[in-house]
Motif scaffolding. Structure first.
Motif, mmCIF file in Angstrom:
data_model
loop_
_atom_site.group_PDB
_atom_site.id
_atom_site.type_symbol
_atom_site.label_atom_id
_atom_site.label_comp_id
_atom_site.label_asym_id
_atom_site.label_seq_id
_atom_site.Cartn_x
_atom_site.Cartn_y
_atom_site.Cartn_z
ATOM 1 N N ALA A 1 16.192 66.697 -10.312
ATOM 2 C CA ALA A 1 17.103 65.618 -9.901
ATOM 3 C C ALA A 1 18.272 65.494 -10.870
ATOM 4 O O ALA A 1 19.421 65.262 -10.459
ATOM 5 N N ARG B 1 20.692 68.286 -10.171
ATOM 6 C CA ARG B 1 21.501 67.987 -8.986
ATOM 7 C C ARG B 1 22.578 66.953 -9.324
ATOM 8 O O ARG B 1 23.733 67.066 -8.858
ATOM 9 N N THR C 1 12.642 73.609 -6.036
ATOM 10 C CA THR C 1 13.127 72.427 -5.321
ATOM 11 C C THR C 1 14.520 72.722 -4.794
ATOM 12 O O THR C 1 15.375 73.200 -5.547
ATOM 13 N N PHE D 1 17.919 71.142 -2.886
ATOM 14 C CA PHE D 1 18.702 69.981 -2.473
ATOM 15 C C PHE D 1 19.709 70.487 -1.448
ATOM 16 O O PHE D 1 20.451 71.435 -1.722
ATOM 17 N N THR E 1 21.609 63.806 1.282
ATOM 18 C CA THR E 1 20.984 64.969 0.647
ATOM 19 C C THR E 1 19.499 64.984 0.964
ATOM 20 O O THR E 1 18.798 63.999 0.750
ATOM 21 N N GLU E 2 19.043 66.115 1.514
ATOM 22 C CA GLU E 2 17.608 66.320 1.737
ATOM 23 C C GLU E 2 17.041 67.022 0.514
ATOM 24 O O GLU E 2 17.694 67.878 -0.076
ATOM 25 N N THR E 3 15.816 66.698 0.147
ATOM 26 C CA THR E 3 15.146 67.364 -0.974
ATOM 27 C C THR E 3 13.846 67.974 -0.471
ATOM 28 O O THR E 3 13.075 67.311 0.224
ATOM 29 N N HIS F 1 10.540 70.312 -1.917
ATOM 30 C CA HIS F 1 9.856 71.019 -3.010
ATOM 31 C C HIS F 1 8.732 71.857 -2.422
ATOM 32 O O HIS F 1 7.953 71.367 -1.596
#
Ligand SMILES: Nc1ncnc2c1ncn2[C@@H]1O[C@H](COP(=O)(O)OP(=O)(O)OP(=O)(O)O)[C@@H](O)[C@H]1O
Ligand SMILES: O=C(O)C(=O)C[C@H](O)[C@H](O)CO
Length: 412
Positions: free
Chosen positions: A285, A288, A307, A309, A317-319, A321
């Motif tokens: 994160a 990003r 991960t 983004f 924003t889609e994340t 993992h």
């Protein structure tokens, strides 16, 4: 096969429609232009038609989504630009002074990506410079044998082909040292004036890495030209590939690599790499937050997974993992390149982001479980079957040496 790292945490990635497919379900149709050598299943020298045109903006895959199908003749799926080198793998463990003999192979981050993509059935081209020497001839022959189109490569009569040597320690999870002999190489003479820029645009994806920026001022100028945002360029994929030893001072590369990454559409970076180069220690994160410009940012986290983004419609924003499978590594060098190739291959096929990450992990596992740089991928149907496993079965997947050739041994 005993696992060498702890079980990854339960996956939180949401299966997309393609993931719900039953094992063995045929993969969605590939979107490679018809008539490419890879489309015909060729493994021999590439015979793709000469690059003829610059793709219109509508041919460029949407960076955040499923790529458009390209119908333009002569358009490569992926062009990779960089330095390819003859690679010498040690006959046994030990420091360079003690290794009695080496096995000749090929390496170079960007050509590794091109090889893996060609072996995966894509029209892949590698652009660079090699010497007019025997090593240059060997590189071109070897790349062509993988199915990579090398017709835009320039031979330099005045500078040698770069080489590098590997050494390994004697542990199974060996750390491998890389020793370069590439200063003043043919590739270091790349610049906006010496590289066929039109060939770099005649593709759906242009893949670059930060290694090239470190090779010479001309190479850096070339990278800055290619990473400048413009509407008529292909999807720009950039692997940060921070190599402190290639920069005059270990710190010199960090700001340059950040600047170049900011100009790309799709960026690959290691969590450890971001910490070393940019001092970002807050995980994906935080990376990003420091690098919001690329529509897709993939943070590789080694055995823990990766991960992604993705900037979606409405600037949300889609994340995603996805943990890595359990892998028994043979040699780590080239795993990042293979990951990029797997992710790009799945992107070109229009697969959902969690599946792109899974294909990245599978291709990385292929590279981790062979001594050389180049990943020989498993058959596509088998990779699709593994990528479609449910989260629990995926978490139990164990991949060791030989798994790409003996699929039945990969299951837990
Ligand atoms: N121990 C491991 N177990 C399972 N998968 C791994 C492991 N180490 C690496 N990988 C896979 O390899 C990918 C790339 O790893 P990593 O970021 O360490 O490579 P890299 O340093 O970029 O490699 P290179 O630059 O030499 O190509 C990871 O995202 C993961 O898919
Ligand atoms: O480190 C480099 O510059 C290379 O290109 C050598 C290896 O092939 C590369 O590190 C693998 O990612």
């Amino acid at each position: 096969m005993p696992a060498q790292q702890p079980q990854p945490p339960e996956t939180a990635d949401a299966p997309g429609p393609a993931e719900a497919a039953a094992p063995g379900t045929p993969a969605p149709a590939d979107v490679r232009p018809a008539g490419s050598p890879a489309a015909a299943g060729a493994r021999g020298p590439a015979t793709a038609p000469a690059a003829t045109g610059v793709p219109a903006a509508t041919d460029v895959p949407e960076a955040a989504g499923v790529p458009a199908v390209s119908g333009a003749a002569g358009l490569a799926d992926v062009v990779c630009l960089g330095e390819s080198m003859v690679t010498f793998l040690p006959s046994g463990p030990g420091p360079l002074a003690d290794v009695p003999s080496f096995h000749r192979a090929i390496g170079g981050a960007e050509s590794n990506v091109a090889c893996a993509l060609a072996l995966s059935g894509h029209a892949a081209k590698w652009v660079g410079r090699v010497g007019a020497d025997g090593f240059g001839t060997h590189l071109l022959d070897a790349l062509a044998a993988y199915g990579v189109d090398v017709r835009s490569v320039v031979r330099d009569p005045h500078r040698p082909t770069g080489v590098y040597f590997r050494t390994a320690d004697d542990r199974a999870d060996a750390s491998h040292e890389v020793v370069y002999y590439r200063a003043g190489s043919a590739a270091s003479a790349m610049s906006p004036d010496t590289v066929p820029l039109a060939d770099l645009r005649a593709t759906r994806v242009l893949h670059l890495s930060g290694i090239t920026a470190a090779l010479s001022p001309g190479c850096l100028a070339l990278m800055r030209t290619l990473c400048a945002r413009s509407t008529d360029r292909p999807l720009l994929s950039f692997d940060v590939n921070h190599r402190p030893g290639l920069w005059a001072s270990g710190d010199d590369g960090a700001p340059v690599l950040l600047e170049l990454a900011r100009g790309a559409d799709l960026v690959f970076v290691g969590e450890d790499e971001a910490a070393d180069a940019w001092g970002i220690r807050g995980g994906p994160a935080a990376i990003r937050a420091a690098l919001p410009e690329p529509a897709v940012l993939v943070v590789k986290q080694g055995a823990a997974g990766a991960t992604a983004f993705v900037r979606a419609a409405g600037n949300e924003t889609e994340t995603h993992h996805v943990p890595a499978p359990l892998v028994t590594p043979v040699a780590p060098v080239g795993a990042g390149d293979a990951f990029a190739a797997g992710f790009l291959s799945a992107t070109l096929r229009g697969l959902h982001v969690p599946l792109r990450l899974r294909h990245g992990h599978l291709m990385a596992a292929a590279a981790l479980t062979v001594p050389g740089d180049v990943a020989v991928p498993p058959p596509r149907e088998y990779a699709d079957e593994l990528a479609a496993l449910g989260p629990d079965a995926w978490g139990r997947l164990r991949l060791g040496p030989g798994w790409t050739g003996r699929p039945q041994e990969a299951r837990a």
